[in-house]
Scaffold this active site. Structure first.
Site, mmCIF file in Angstrom:
data_model
loop_
_atom_site.group_PDB
_atom_site.id
_atom_site.type_symbol
_atom_site.label_atom_id
_atom_site.label_comp_id
_atom_site.label_asym_id
_atom_site.label_seq_id
_atom_site.Cartn_x
_atom_site.Cartn_y
_atom_site.Cartn_z
ATOM 1 N N LYS A 1 30.825 -34.669 24.413
ATOM 2 C CA LYS A 1 32.277 -35.155 24.565
ATOM 3 C C LYS A 1 32.249 -35.493 23.047
ATOM 4 C CE LYS A 1 35.715 -38.900 25.145
ATOM 5 N NZ LYS A 1 36.191 -40.213 25.170
ATOM 6 N N GLY B 1 42.211 -47.241 23.989
ATOM 7 C CA GLY B 1 42.296 -48.468 24.204
ATOM 8 C C GLY B 1 43.503 -49.431 24.396
ATOM 9 N N ALA C 1 41.787 -41.292 27.643
ATOM 10 C CA ALA C 1 42.603 -42.484 26.743
ATOM 11 C C ALA C 1 43.939 -42.973 26.982
ATOM 12 C CB ALA C 1 42.546 -42.184 25.334
ATOM 13 N N GLY C 2 43.988 -44.168 27.080
ATOM 14 C CA GLY C 2 45.584 -44.668 27.432
ATOM 15 C C GLY C 2 45.722 -45.205 28.632
ATOM 16 N N ASN D 1 37.903 -46.458 30.108
ATOM 17 C CA ASN D 1 36.886 -47.385 29.628
ATOM 18 C C ASN D 1 37.402 -48.835 29.667
ATOM 19 O OD1 ASN D 1 34.314 -47.322 26.972
ATOM 20 N ND2 ASN D 1 34.914 -48.933 28.415
ATOM 21 N N THR D 2 38.338 -49.007 28.538
ATOM 22 C CA THR D 2 38.841 -49.974 28.489
ATOM 23 C C THR D 2 39.713 -51.015 29.389
ATOM 24 O OG1 THR D 2 39.276 -49.645 26.067
ATOM 25 C CG2 THR D 2 40.064 -51.727 26.642
#
Length: 255
Positions: free
Chosen positions: A94, A155, A182-183, A204-205
């Protein structure tokens, strides 16, 4: 769904940073049903302190997608990718080349250059990019077979900032796997991405920082599944005016 010839069943990819413990991460991965987890090379340190973390990753049975998180130059990203291939024994990478410290927006010029170098060396590149169509074309020309447009800054949990741009990407690249990366902050964000026709979601977050990471991982998996099913069912178009569901013809008339 296939990534570089590898068949994948789960459309949810999971990051491995910021979890309270490796055990919580393993539980979340199991609850999500994911088959791919992404990990930064920086987790594996020279003094061996990352050994326990690596052992937990192996227990999940998931395929590892190493990333170049934190790299701000082409040279740094390429070097990190080469090290990751040796450590994790996979051509997958990635690719992140960060261009802006506050928004963590990709440096798309460096990203294309790094993708070209790595593709020529046999890497199978998953580029973290913007939702720009021209950049997407350049990445495909550089050898990428997958595109990973952001939904919002890493994040941030803001959801999809520009769904129209993602919809345009789907139309412009009909045969290219698209992964929103992301987001994503809530299950509704993941479902929206899939309803737009995205092939998968990487997050992830939203899971790692949830009060119940395993519960949130399961919720995200269900949202991805529901969103994909909704897209496949060809949903109705939005309308500007109301349309009665009960037919007018045949209704009783009162004098």
């Amino acid at each position: 769904m296939e990534f570089y010839g590898t068949e994948i069943t789960s459309r949810l990819l999971l990051g491995t940073a910021q979890y309270p413990s490796p055990a919580v991460l393993a539980e979340a991965a199991k609850s999500s049903g994911t088959e791919i987890i992404t990990v930064s090379l920086r987790r594996e340190t020279a003094d061996g302190s990352g050994t326990a973390f690596w052992q937990e990753l192996q227990k999940t049975g998931c395929r590892i997608l190493p990333n170049t998180a934190g790299c701000h130059s082409v040279q740094e990203a390429v070097t990190t990718a080469r090290m990751a291939r040796e450590l994790f024994d996979t051509p997958w990478i990635k690719l992140e080349v960060i261009g802006h410290s506050d928004t963590l927006q990709p440096d798309v010029f460096g990203l294309v250059e790094a993708a070209r170098i790595l593709s020529s060396e046999g890497f199978q590149v998953f580029p973290y990019t913007t939702d720009d169509l021209v950049v997407g074309e350049k990445l495909l020309e550089a050898g990428c077979e997958v595109l990973m447009p952001w939904g919002a800054p890493i994040g941030s949990g803001q959801g999809l900032r520009n769904p129209d741009a993602l919809r345009a990407m789907r139309g412009h690249f009909p045969g290219v796997p698209l992964i929103v990366d992301a987001g994503i902050g809530r299950p509704s964000d993941a479902a929206q991405a899939m309803e737009l026709g995205m092939d998968a979601v990487l997050l992830n977050t939203a899971v790692a920082k949830a009060g119940d990471p395993a519960g949130m991982a399961r919720a995200m998996a269900l949202a991805v599944e529901a969103g994909r099913a909704g897209f496949a069912a060809d949903p109705m178009e939005r309308r500007d005016m109301a349309v009665p569901s009960t037919p007018v013809l045949g209704m009783a008339e009162f004098a």
